[in-house]
Scaffold this motif. Structure first.
Motif, mmCIF file in Angstrom:
data_model
loop_
_atom_site.group_PDB
_atom_site.id
_atom_site.type_symbol
_atom_site.label_atom_id
_atom_site.label_comp_id
_atom_site.label_asym_id
_atom_site.label_seq_id
_atom_site.Cartn_x
_atom_site.Cartn_y
_atom_site.Cartn_z
ATOM 1 N N ARG A 297 -5.863 15.527 9.805
ATOM 2 C CA ARG A 297 -5.312 16.755 10.460
ATOM 3 C C ARG A 297 -5.100 17.528 9.129
ATOM 4 N N GLN A 300 -2.070 16.890 7.250
ATOM 5 C CA GLN A 300 -2.279 15.663 6.426
ATOM 6 C C GLN A 300 -2.925 15.877 5.058
ATOM 7 N N GLY A 331 1.955 10.697 10.884
ATOM 8 C CA GLY A 331 1.016 9.951 9.900
ATOM 9 C C GLY A 331 1.083 10.053 8.466
ATOM 10 N N ASN A 369 1.694 -3.462 10.154
ATOM 11 C CA ASN A 369 1.443 -2.031 10.724
ATOM 12 C C ASN A 369 0.493 -1.592 9.539
ATOM 13 N N TRP A 377 -8.342 2.714 8.785
ATOM 14 C CA TRP A 377 -8.971 4.091 8.192
ATOM 15 C C TRP A 377 -9.814 3.567 6.927
ATOM 16 N N GLY A 460 11.148 9.312 8.112
ATOM 17 C CA GLY A 460 11.114 10.280 9.271
ATOM 18 C C GLY A 460 12.473 11.117 9.329
ATOM 19 N N GLY A 726 9.635 3.223 13.231
ATOM 20 C CA GLY A 726 8.317 3.147 12.774
ATOM 21 C C GLY A 726 7.126 2.479 13.653
ATOM 22 N N ARG A 753 8.449 6.792 20.166
ATOM 23 C CA ARG A 753 7.156 5.859 20.154
ATOM 24 C C ARG A 753 6.115 5.792 20.716
ATOM 25 N N ASP A 757 0.319 10.236 17.943
ATOM 26 C CA ASP A 757 -1.358 10.376 17.778
ATOM 27 C C ASP A 757 -1.888 8.934 18.453
HETATM 28 N N1 LIG Z 1 -5.667 11.780 11.593
HETATM 29 C C1 LIG Z 1 -5.212 11.166 12.708
HETATM 30 N N2 LIG Z 1 -6.060 10.908 13.594
HETATM 31 C C2 LIG Z 1 -5.731 9.874 14.498
HETATM 32 N N3 LIG Z 1 -4.731 8.966 14.722
HETATM 33 C C3 LIG Z 1 -3.738 9.280 13.641
HETATM 34 C C4 LIG Z 1 -4.035 10.042 12.614
HETATM 35 N N4 LIG Z 1 -2.921 10.076 11.375
HETATM 36 C C5 LIG Z 1 -2.151 9.244 12.061
HETATM 37 N N5 LIG Z 1 -2.542 8.837 13.310
HETATM 38 C C6 LIG Z 1 -1.953 7.537 13.865
HETATM 39 O O1 LIG Z 1 -0.843 8.045 14.474
HETATM 40 C C7 LIG Z 1 0.111 7.023 14.587
HETATM 41 C C8 LIG Z 1 1.342 7.367 13.799
HETATM 42 O O2 LIG Z 1 1.309 7.380 12.333
HETATM 43 P P1 LIG Z 1 2.447 6.603 11.373
HETATM 44 O O3 LIG Z 1 2.809 5.395 11.721
HETATM 45 O O4 LIG Z 1 1.777 6.986 9.991
HETATM 46 O O5 LIG Z 1 3.429 7.720 11.609
HETATM 47 P P2 LIG Z 1 4.636 7.978 10.641
HETATM 48 O O6 LIG Z 1 4.626 9.327 10.118
HETATM 49 O O7 LIG Z 1 4.878 6.924 9.572
HETATM 50 O O8 LIG Z 1 5.920 7.972 11.608
HETATM 51 P P3 LIG Z 1 7.318 7.152 11.459
HETATM 52 O O9 LIG Z 1 8.226 8.035 10.802
HETATM 53 O O10 LIG Z 1 7.743 6.732 12.940
HETATM 54 O O11 LIG Z 1 7.043 5.900 10.968
HETATM 55 C C9 LIG Z 1 -0.696 5.737 13.945
HETATM 56 O O12 LIG Z 1 -1.044 5.138 15.118
HETATM 57 C C10 LIG Z 1 -1.555 6.336 13.275
HETATM 58 O O13 LIG Z 1 -2.831 5.492 13.223
#
Ligand SMILES: Nc1ncnc2c1ncn2[C@@H]1O[C@H](COP(=O)(O)OP(=O)(O)OP(=O)(O)O)[C@@H](O)[C@H]1O
Ligand SMILES: [Mg+2]
Length: 909
Positions: A297, A300, A331, A369, A377, A460, A726, A753, A757
């Protein structure tokens, strides 16, 4: 005169040297004046809000003068580079400040008794050295200090900000004439004036950073030296000339930087090359693997550039740490994986990899996870991951040359610290790293002891609510950047806190704001936070409901009885021990969940040996008589609890109308989860459960099972406090919060939760509250100013941290039996519950969606909605439900009031 001990004497006078160079300004030309912040830039805004002093951490207006030059950012011109835009904006706003004195409004100038002109408002600042008075010709200076002269008085402060001398009643003319080189005895100390300090340097606190042992300039020069001697030594060794030539020929980017949509990292500037490219390798573009870029994204991509610049020491000279504090679900994992994969294969100098081994430390429930995300990825071939658990010890990682990434839980890290210390890690990532906010706890001490310089904290949770915790996190990723803790307290924390007191003078307010702005500027270079809104557009609609459930008859009777108990009455008279009110609150909350929980507690206490002395006796006395004589808690009925009735109907309608969809059912209490589990059994719903007792090694399996489209589970029972942080539970599209926590962060964590995405269905969130009871009061506290202020987002804050006045307790311990919704009564809303569609949303200010813009704090979705926001939601009483929502329709007879809000309403529900 011999000069000795004062650090500034050893280094020369810092105020005769070029001024403090903001750390990330990587290539100022030697003669160039470093631009200072223009006071026109409204830094004061940053600190205006008491709890948001760091809200604009990455405000480009403040920090972007540190951004790379056009040349250095050449490589990323394929992208819509947000920084370029801000760079221009900032350069127009920065200027140097030539003034050395502060002239406040002329009306403040007063004339003293002796008719000597004595403008109190004229404040001057000097850098000085001091020693005890002596007649010796060769003075032995004891330290550096800052002399502040105001009217006829002065203050002498050491470089930690402590007052070491004060004096009043001096002749104004004497003080007025102070100039460089002058020696004088003042306040029992002999001083020599070394230079003039500008008000800007004083107000920002920069003058304390110079010259002393904690000086930023000194620190960065030390760091530079250190880095220079050892930058990428371990990864890019070259033995012979021949080898070098060979390598030079092969210096090509790993991926085509000019391919469409390529994501290219900024090139290092000359200064960086001089420091880090010891073998004078040619600079090669570092290009993110197109395989990853395809999925990234926009936020990102920006995040990866940010992380890259931080860990490469391109943002803060000689410091390689970063905090990525993006909101939940943005993400952060993928951004880190992209960084690791890139640095492991590439580097800007001759294309040589920057890192070999990475250590990722995360909460136990997220270890797997991480592994899954790596596989998702990058597949299983590109990178070899090792996760530590009972059966896979660190030794295995050490022995094998294949693995480059070690993932371990915080608990395991402590157990394997000795082995970990023996491995050379080039990058350290701490997931959910806000737990390091207390540097004295074991985990933090262990991690601090690791030699790795490139450190990233992921969280977060905003990191800036508590100044001391903030220091710990900052100091972890970039040790020493804020000086020592005592000096940080004097220079930043004390003035900032003082400026927020209602009694603060204008002067104190101004100083506090300037210090906060300086702190923001300094740390904003390596702290990045974006909010949920940046991914909203990729997510399905979210329908959020607050559902006020009518309590059952037994609940009301028991509630009245509890409120009439001696314990509650004593509490209201302030006659009981400090924590007694917590016992009363606990009992009321249990009752709201289900009367059988209260029954069990009373029975348990009756059997306990401490029952007689226990205060609980005062609370529970006579309660059992309210229950039917043959009451059996195991045979509880749904009708006994308003919320359980609503829940049961909700589950039935979801099951019936959306057979492919699943439900996440959250409670903070294991006992309540047992009841909910029993409900699942009675209705034949397939379920799975994750709580504090679930083995860490099993957690990911349970999550994966639920998320799988092949799973038959209909319900995921989750204890939010035990394991919510998480987790990705995108298999569920309905989330029901069965009870409410004092800390909104706990509830928000749980609610995040499912709406993330990967979610395919519209998300429905139901927050169940029992009408008129303590649950409504807790909710009101969450959404009131009181709840919104302070560190509400800190998951570790529990009810025990809250102080209640007797007035507040009175309010808590009142049952509102006749109201449909006390919360609505408090909103000052004129509607009578007939399907109010909410006030026009256009009236709301438009919030920017990331920290790089203004109003960041307000749009922070980690904050609960405010009272005024709630008023904008659709709301209606159960009797007037006039919506086509089939779910609400089914529960309306047990519900006294609804609030509903829809985000991303692109498709029909
Ligand atoms: N560009 C993307 N396209 C599709 N899915 C994505 C993308 N980036 C992240 N995700 C998915 O979004 C979900 C959330 O990502 P992630 O667990 O990294 O969030 P986080 O920022 O660590 O949140 P938290 O603070 O809750 O841990 C995951 O399932 C991840 O695979
Ligand atoms: Mg995460």
């Amino acid at each position: 005169m011999r000069r000795s001990a004062a650090p500034s004497q050893l280094q020369g006078n810092p105020f005769k040297k070029p001024k403090f160079i903001p750390p990330a300004r990587s290539n100022p030309s030697p003669n160039e004046e470093v631009p200072k912040l223009n006071s026109d830039v409204k830094l004061s805004e940053v600190a205006a809000n008491k709890n948001t002093f760091l809200q604009s951490q990455n405000d480009p207006r403040i920090c972007s003068f540190n951004l790379p030059t056009e040349e250095s950012s050449r490589g990323i011109n394929h992208e819509d580079n947000y920084r370029e835009k801000y760079c221009l904006e900032a350069s127009a706003k920065t200027t140097s400040d030539p003034h050395h004195t502060v002239h406040l409004a002329p009306k403040e100038i007063t004339v003293s008794k002796g008719q000597e002109e004595e403008p109190d408002s004229l404040v001057k600042y000097f850098s000085v050295v001091w020693c005890k008075p002596s007649k010796k010709k060769h003075k032995k200076w004891e330290g550096d200090a800052v002399l502040i002269v105001k009217g006829k008085s002065f203050t002498l402060k050491d470089l930690e900000g402590k007052d070491i001398g004060r004096g009043i009643g001096y002749k104004f003319k004497e003080l007025e004439k102070i100039e460089e080189g002058q020696t004088m005895t003042i306040g029992g100390k002999e001083i020599e004036v070394m230079g003039i300090i500008s008000p800007d340097d004083f107000n920002s606190g920069r003058c304390f950073q110079l010259g002393g042992g904690s000086s930023a300039a000194l620190r960065s020069s030390q760091a530079v030296k250190k880095c220079f001697s050892n930058p990428f030594k371990s990864v890019c060794k070259l033995s012979s000339k021949e080898n070098r030539q060979k390598s030079f020929q092969n210096c090509k980017p790993r991926h085509d930087p000019y391919a469409p949509n390529s994501l290219v990292m900024p090139r290092p500037d000359n200064n960086h090359q001089w420091m880090f490219s010891k073998n004078c390798f040619p600079v090669v573009d570092v290009v993110i693997d197109p395989h990853l870029v395809f999925h990234l994204r926009p936020h990102q991509k920006e995040g990866i550039i940010f992380l890259y610049e931080c860990v490469m020491g391109m943002r803060v000279n000689g410091k390689c740490g970063a905090i990525l504090a993006d909101e939940m679900g943005l993400g952060k994992t993928l951004q880190c994986i992209s960084l690791i994969w890139t640095l492991q294969c590439q580097g800007p100098y001759g294309g040589k990899p920057v890192i070999k081994k990475t250590l990722i430390v995360s909460p136990g429930s997220l270890v797997n996870n991480w592994r899954k995300e790596f596989q998702k990825w990058l597949g299983i071939e590109r990178i070899k991951i090792f996760t530590v658990d009972q059966d896979h010890k660190v030794e295995e990682f050490t022995k094998s040359p294949f693995y480059s990434v070690l993932i371990i839980s915080y608990e395991m890290l402590l157990r394997s610290l000795d082995q970990i210390k023996n491995i050379k890690f080039d990058l350290l990532i701490c997931d959910e790293g806000h737990r390091l906010k207390n540097s004295t706890i074991k985990t933090a001490t262990a991690l601090i002891s690791l030699a790795c310089e490139k450190r990233i904290i992921l969280t977060g949770t905003p990191v800036q609510n508590d100044l001391q915790e903030f220091f710990a996190l900052i100091d972890f990723v970039n040790p020493g950047i804020l000086g020592s803790l005592p000096s940080y307290r004097k220079i930043y924390e004390e003035p900032i806190i003082k400026s927020r007191q209602p009694s603060a003078s204008e002067e104190e307010k101004e100083l506090g704001e300037r210090r906060a702005a300086e702190l923001t500027c300094l740390t904003g270079l390596f702290v990045l936070r974006r909010t949920q809104e940046v991914i909203n557009k990729y997510l399905p609609p979210k329908i959020e409901n607050v559902v006020f459930c009518r309590p059952g008859a037994l609940q009301i009777e028991l509630y009245r009885k509890l409120l009439n108990s001696q314990a509650v009455r004593f509490c209201l008279q302030g006659l009981l021990e400090n924590s007694s009110h917590l016992i009363c609150i606990g009992a009321l909350k249990k009752l709201c969940n289900h009367p059988c929980l209260l029954f069990s507690s009373v029975k348990e206490k009756e059997c306990s040996s401490t029952w007689d002395e226990n205060e609980e006796r005062n609370l529970y006395e006579g309660l059992i008589n309210v229950f039917p004589a043959d009451y059996n808690p195991l045979m509880f009925t749904e009708e006994e609890s308003g919320k359980l009735q609503v829940l049961s109907k909700l589950l039935a309608v979801i099951h019936e109308l959306c057979p492919d969809e699943k439900v996440v059912l959250v409670s903070n209490y294991t006992q309540t989860l047992n009841i909910l589990q029993e409900v699942c059994k009675r209705h034949g719903y397939a379920y799975t459960r994750l709580d504090g007792q679930t083995q860490i090694s099993q957690r990911q399996q349970i999550v994966d099972g639920f998320n799988s489209q092949y799973s038959s589970d209909f319900i995921f029972l989750l204890s939010s406090k035990a394991g919510g942080v998480g987790l990705n539970l995108i298999g569920g599209s309905h989330l029901i919060l069965y009870d409410i926590d004092w800390n909104p962060a706990t509830d928000i964590q749980a609610m995040s939760r499912v709406w993330r995405d990967g979610q395919k269905h519209p998300v429905h969130i139901y927050r169940l509250l029992t009408t008129g009871t303590i649950e409504e009061k807790i909710y009101q506290r969450q959404i009131s100013k009181q709840g919104l202020s302070g560190a509400v987002v800190d998951l570790t804050k529990t009810c025990d941290h809250i102080q209640f006045s007797v007035e507040e307790l009175k309010n808590l311990f009142t049952l509102h039996e006749s109201s449909h919704c006390v919360t609505h009564d408090l909103l000052d809303c004129e509607c009578t519950g007939e399907n109010h569609t909410g006030d026009s949303l256009e009236k709301l200010p438009v919030f920017r969606n990331c920290q790089l813009g203004t109003h960041q704090q307000k749009s922070d979705s980690l904050k609960p909605v405010s009272m005024s926001q709630l008023k904008q939601w659709k709301h209606f009483s159960g009797d007037h439900l006039n919506l086509t929502d089939p779910f609400l329709e089914r529960i309306r007879e047990n519900v006294s009031f609804f609030f509903q809000n829809i985000t991303n309403q692109t498709t029909a529900i």
